[in-house]
Design a protein around this motif. Structure first.
Motif, PDB file in Angstrom:
ATOM      1  N   ALA A 484      44.613  43.713  40.092  1.00 48.79           N
ATOM      2  CA  ALA A 484      44.327  44.735  40.408  1.00 48.79           C
ATOM      3  C   ALA A 484      42.479  44.190  41.401  1.00 48.79           C
ATOM      4  O   ALA A 484      42.547  45.441  42.437  1.00 48.79           O
ATOM      5  CB  ALA A 484      43.740  45.203  39.090  1.00 48.79           C
ATOM      6  N   THR A 488      42.778  46.780  45.027  1.00 47.91           N
ATOM      7  CA  THR A 488      41.798  47.361  45.373  1.00 47.91           C
ATOM      8  C   THR A 488      40.551  47.270  46.141  1.00 47.91           C
ATOM      9  O   THR A 488      39.950  46.077  46.502  1.00 47.91           O
ATOM     10  CB  THR A 488      41.319  47.598  44.175  1.00 47.91           C
ATOM     11  OG1 THR A 488      41.183  48.145  43.152  1.00 47.91           O
ATOM     12  CG2 THR A 488      39.600  48.117  43.837  1.00 47.91           C
ATOM     13  N   THR A 495      38.678  48.841  36.075  1.00 53.15           N
ATOM     14  CA  THR A 495      38.597  49.055  34.055  1.00 53.15           C
ATOM     15  C   THR A 495      39.812  47.954  33.069  1.00 53.15           C
ATOM     16  O   THR A 495      40.596  48.995  33.257  1.00 53.15           O
ATOM     17  CB  THR A 495      38.523  50.638  33.541  1.00 53.15           C
ATOM     18  OG1 THR A 495      37.110  51.169  34.035  1.00 53.15           O
ATOM     19  CG2 THR A 495      38.317  51.038  32.225  1.00 53.15           C
ATOM     20  N   GLN A 510      44.712  48.645  28.818  1.00 51.94           N
ATOM     21  CA  GLN A 510      45.173  48.698  29.749  1.00 51.94           C
ATOM     22  C   GLN A 510      44.323  49.046  30.707  1.00 51.94           C
ATOM     23  O   GLN A 510      42.985  48.590  30.529  1.00 51.94           O
ATOM     24  CB  GLN A 510      45.417  51.296  29.323  1.00 51.94           C
ATOM     25  CG  GLN A 510      45.912  51.456  28.761  1.00 51.94           C
ATOM     26  CD  GLN A 510      45.427  53.167  29.443  1.00 51.94           C
ATOM     27  OE1 GLN A 510      44.396  53.639  29.502  1.00 51.94           O
ATOM     28  NE2 GLN A 510      47.052  53.322  28.457  1.00 51.94           N
ATOM     29  N   LYS A 512      42.975  49.231  34.860  1.00 51.02           N
ATOM     30  CA  LYS A 512      43.444  50.851  35.303  1.00 51.02           C
ATOM     31  C   LYS A 512      42.496  50.061  36.215  1.00 51.02           C
ATOM     32  O   LYS A 512      41.512  49.974  36.592  1.00 51.02           O
ATOM     33  CB  LYS A 512      42.869  52.019  35.190  1.00 51.02           C
ATOM     34  CG  LYS A 512      43.416  52.176  33.766  1.00 51.02           C
ATOM     35  CD  LYS A 512      42.317  53.810  33.099  1.00 51.02           C
ATOM     36  CE  LYS A 512      43.350  54.232  31.933  1.00 51.02           C
ATOM     37  NZ  LYS A 512      42.031  54.840  31.176  1.00 51.02           N
ATOM     38  N   ASP A 513      42.665  50.614  38.098  1.00 49.41           N
ATOM     39  CA  ASP A 513      42.307  50.549  39.353  1.00 49.41           C
ATOM     40  C   ASP A 513      42.057  52.089  39.905  1.00 49.41           C
ATOM     41  O   ASP A 513      43.077  52.461  39.335  1.00 49.41           O
ATOM     42  CB  ASP A 513      42.936  48.753  40.119  1.00 49.41           C
ATOM     43  CG  ASP A 513      44.825  49.418  40.569  1.00 49.41           C
ATOM     44  OD1 ASP A 513      44.334  50.244  41.390  1.00 49.41           O
ATOM     45  OD2 ASP A 513      45.227  48.151  39.971  1.00 49.41           O
ATOM     46  N   ASN A 514      41.463  51.884  40.871  1.00 47.68           N
ATOM     47  CA  ASN A 514      41.583  52.890  42.195  1.00 47.68           C
ATOM     48  C   ASN A 514      41.730  52.547  43.551  1.00 47.68           C
ATOM     49  O   ASN A 514      41.606  52.814  44.348  1.00 47.68           O
ATOM     50  CB  ASN A 514      40.061  53.032  42.672  1.00 47.68           C
ATOM     51  CG  ASN A 514      39.059  52.895  42.886  1.00 47.68           C
ATOM     52  OD1 ASN A 514      38.825  51.102  42.455  1.00 47.68           O
ATOM     53  ND2 ASN A 514      38.014  53.456  43.449  1.00 47.68           N
ATOM     54  N   SER A 566      51.646  54.712  37.970  1.00 44.33           N
ATOM     55  CA  SER A 566      50.792  54.484  39.534  1.00 44.33           C
ATOM     56  C   SER A 566      50.784  56.074  40.603  1.00 44.33           C
ATOM     57  O   SER A 566      51.863  56.306  40.623  1.00 44.33           O
ATOM     58  CB  SER A 566      51.211  53.137  40.742  1.00 44.33           C
ATOM     59  OG  SER A 566      50.605  53.609  41.245  1.00 44.33           O
ATOM     60  N   GLY A 571      45.043  54.978  42.823  1.00 42.40           N
ATOM     61  CA  GLY A 571      44.881  53.037  41.627  1.00 42.40           C
ATOM     62  C   GLY A 571      46.630  53.254  40.181  1.00 42.40           C
ATOM     63  O   GLY A 571      47.647  53.986  40.672  1.00 42.40           O
ATOM     64  N   THR A 572      46.085  52.860  40.207  1.00 44.24           N
ATOM     65  CA  THR A 572      47.666  51.964  39.508  1.00 44.24           C
ATOM     66  C   THR A 572      46.922  51.675  37.480  1.00 44.24           C
ATOM     67  O   THR A 572      46.025  51.211  37.737  1.00 44.24           O
ATOM     68  CB  THR A 572      47.967  51.040  39.802  1.00 44.24           C
ATOM     69  OG1 THR A 572      48.499  51.514  41.054  1.00 44.24           O
ATOM     70  CG2 THR A 572      49.294  50.347  39.109  1.00 44.24           C
ATOM     71  N   THR A 573      47.754  52.279  36.427  1.00 45.24           N
ATOM     72  CA  THR A 573      47.130  51.933  35.092  1.00 45.24           C
ATOM     73  C   THR A 573      48.345  50.876  34.461  1.00 45.24           C
ATOM     74  O   THR A 573      50.263  51.136  34.699  1.00 45.24           O
ATOM     75  CB  THR A 573      46.795  52.890  34.542  1.00 45.24           C
ATOM     76  OG1 THR A 573      45.697  54.258  34.792  1.00 45.24           O
ATOM     77  CG2 THR A 573      46.637  52.761  33.072  1.00 45.24           C
ATOM     78  N   THR A 575      49.783  49.216  31.141  1.00 44.95           N
ATOM     79  CA  THR A 575      49.223  49.584  29.942  1.00 44.95           C
ATOM     80  C   THR A 575      50.493  48.891  29.023  1.00 44.95           C
ATOM     81  O   THR A 575      51.513  48.613  29.046  1.00 44.95           O
ATOM     82  CB  THR A 575      49.983  50.854  29.059  1.00 44.95           C
ATOM     83  OG1 THR A 575      48.870  51.310  30.039  1.00 44.95           O
ATOM     84  CG2 THR A 575      49.472  51.777  27.857  1.00 44.95           C
TER      85      THR A 575
END
Length: 597
Positions: A484, A488, A495, A510, A512-514, A566, A571-573, A575
């Protein structure tokens, strides 16, 4: 009459009379029908013979002479009619008026259609006659008809004589049967009744039914034979059911498609109709059929009488599938080919694994070649004299150190991936707090995030305790967060959230990024070895392209799942869902011990 014998004799007499009467009627009818059938057969053959000889039609004097002579020899009335219904020849001078439409006669309408004869009273001679007609000509070109008629009075006379003979014979038989029937009737009735009841049970499928008769006569032998038959039927039926169940289970669970085709002219059509692969939707309904063409393999098996195999490619809009096709001849006891069994094995997964192996070797070679080439190039440059310049020497040595570290990371990831995929790979499960492992992982990555001014956040809903390999979970968290951070941009944020899914009873992580996100085409391939969404960004960051592949194997090794969602430029998550239940048999180890194991 009131005695038992009298009542029995009266009943027996009534039965015998009824049976003999019915039998006499049946025999009389059969004899009458037999005489009639013989007469009809004779009439048909003679009429067909005349039709063959009277072709084409000839209305001159010779046809009348021939018909009259044939009528005398055959003792039958012969009439020749043209295709318009007019009589052009008649064996008897007193034939019916020419104004009659002979084409409407039943025998004329049925001529050439079926072989039925017509019985009716002739209007000209007022006698019961048997009529039969046959068309003259070939195929649909009918030029006329030839009709023959026989007087069937002799049949009635023969039938009368038959009835007289049957009456006398049955009267004598009645007397004899009554004398013998009384003595043997009772002895035969009981065992036959038992056998009848047993046969009814056999018809219903009750093969355990038995007849009991200890006598040594034919009835006793019949009872024992039927009992043996019932026993053999019971054994055969049970054996057949077992074999049928085994064969059905084998076919249903063999995991391969198969069909049998017989030899003959329709082989190609049969193969094309049967060689279909089905594409189904999510509800199991067939949406499309894709044909396979095993005709070449069939011809090879048919010509050589030996087993053969081939590999065929089936292309559908969704994917390409490879099938290994086996053909085996079915030979009879006389070594004659009766058919061919075609079996289809889906080897698409093996082909994909083989292609993955080739791609893996090519990617490893490429990834190793890049840093080795850099090391060799800069080392040769230093040996050529550039080492005397301290600025250039320092710059080149830094690059050599960086490439060496990259090469070392690549080799370590390859070895790590090999250990995880090996069948001897084992986890070391223990009870630990997941939130503590995640916090420890983020602490190790703070400096890397600060270089890009990326903010790392952690969100925990509760203090989560689970059972698993803490070191491996820490490794997968580090790989996900590192990935991430790489994708990024500066001043972004990453997160990591952990919570418990009460419905599935699983612990969820999880990340998460932007960042730059992943397009839809690349999303299904991100867990492949050496696959990079942005190759330039990954190489500049020192990535090996194996991080997500290692994460996926670690998650699956702990009976978990990993998914990715994504949106490009948003961003992408990632899980991760892992089992998190703690059993009573598991002892929780201290945090420090779990992390360094």
């Amino acid at each position: 009459m009131n005695t038992f014998r009298a009542r029995l004799m009266f009943a027996l007499l009534l039965i015998i009379v009824t049976v003999l009467t019915a039998l006499g009627l049946l025999l009389g009818s059969l004899m009458n029908e037999m005489n009639m059938e013989q007469t009809v057969d004779r009439l048909q053959k003679e009429t067909k013979l005349l039709a063959l000889q009277i072709n084409p039609l000839d209305e001159d004097q010779s046809l009348d002479v021939y018909i009259e002579e044939a009528s005398k020899q055959l003792d039958a009335r012969i009439t020749v009619i043209n295709d318009e219904g007019a009589v052009i020849a008649e064996s008897h001078a007193s034939y019916e008026s020419s104004t009659v439409d002979y084409l409407q006669r039943p025998e004329i309408r049925n001529a050439g259609v079926d072989d039925t004869a017509e019985v009716r009273t002739s209007e000209s001679v007022n006698e019961e006659m048997l009529y039969y007609a046959e068309p003259i000509g070939n195929g649909e070109n009918v030029e006329g008809f030839v009709r023959m008629a026989l007087n069937i009075e002799h049949i009635h006379e023969a039938t009368g004589r038959v009835w007289l003979f049957i009456g006398i014979s049955f009267s004598a038989a009645l007397l004899i049967i009554m004398i013998l029937g009384y003595r043997v009737g009772h002895q035969l009735t009981r065992p036959i009744y038992e056998l009848t009841e047993m046969s009814k049970q056999l018809v219903k499928g009750n093969y355990k039914a038995r007849a009991y008769d200890d006598s040594s006569d034919e009835i006793g032998q019949l009872a024992r034979s039927v009992n043996l038959l019932a026993l053999n039927l019971d054994k055969t039926t049970r054996r057949y059911e077992r074999e049928h169940d085994r064969l059905r289970a084998l076919i249903d669970h063999m995991g391969s498609g198969s069909f049998l085709t017989a030899t003959g002219s329709s082989v190609q059509t049969e193969l094309e109709e049967k060689s279909l692969l089905m594409e189904k939707n999510s509800k199991g309904y067939i949406t499309k059929l894709y044909p396979i063409k095993p005709l070449t393999l069939f011809n090879r098996v048919y010509d050589r009488r030996k087993q053969a195999r081939s590999i065929t490619l089936v292309t559908s809009p969704a994917k390409e599938s490879y099938y290994e096709v086996y053909g085996t001849p079915i030979m009879s006891e006389r070594s004659e080919l009766e058919g061919v069994v075609i079996v289809l094995h889906d080897i698409s997964d093996l082909k994909r694994l083989e292609q993955m192996r080739k791609d893996f070797v090519a990617n490893v070679s490429h990834e190793l070649k890049t840093p080795v080439t850099s090391l060799k190039g800069f080392a040769e440059t230093l040996l050529d004299g550039s080492h005397e310049d301290p600025v250039i020497r320092k710059q080149f040595l830094e690059i050599i150190g960086k490439e060496s570290s990259r090469l070392q990371d690549l080799i370590e990831d390859l070895l790590e991936l090999s250990r995880i995929e090996h069948h001897t790979f084992q986890l070391h499960p223990s009870a630990f707090f997941l939130t503590e492992v995640i916090s420890e992982s983020l602490t190790l990555l703070h400096k890397k995030a600060e270089k890009k001014h990326i903010r790392l956040e952690e969100r925990f809903h509760e203090e989560m305790e689970m059972v698993g390999d803490a070191a491996r979970i820490k490794q997968l968290v580090i790989n996900l967060v590192t990935n991430a951070i790489v994708y990024t941009p500066e001043n972004g944020h990453v997160t990591v959230e952990a919570f418990r899914d009460e419905e599935s009873h699983r612990c969820v992580i999880q990340v998460k990024d932007n960042g730059i996100g992943i397009d839809e085409q690349s999303l299904p391939r991100i867990f492949e070895r050496f696959y990079r969404v942005d190759r330039a960004r990954s190489r500049n960051s020192g990535g090996t392209g194996l991080g997500l592949a290692i994460v996926k194997h670690l998650v699956e090794a702990q009976q978990g799942t990993i998914t990715a969602e994504s949106t490009v430029n948003k961003g992408t998550t990632f899980t991760v869902r892992l089992p998190c239940s703690v059993t009573n048999e598991t002892n929780r180890v201290p945090k420090s011990e779990a992390l360094v194991r």
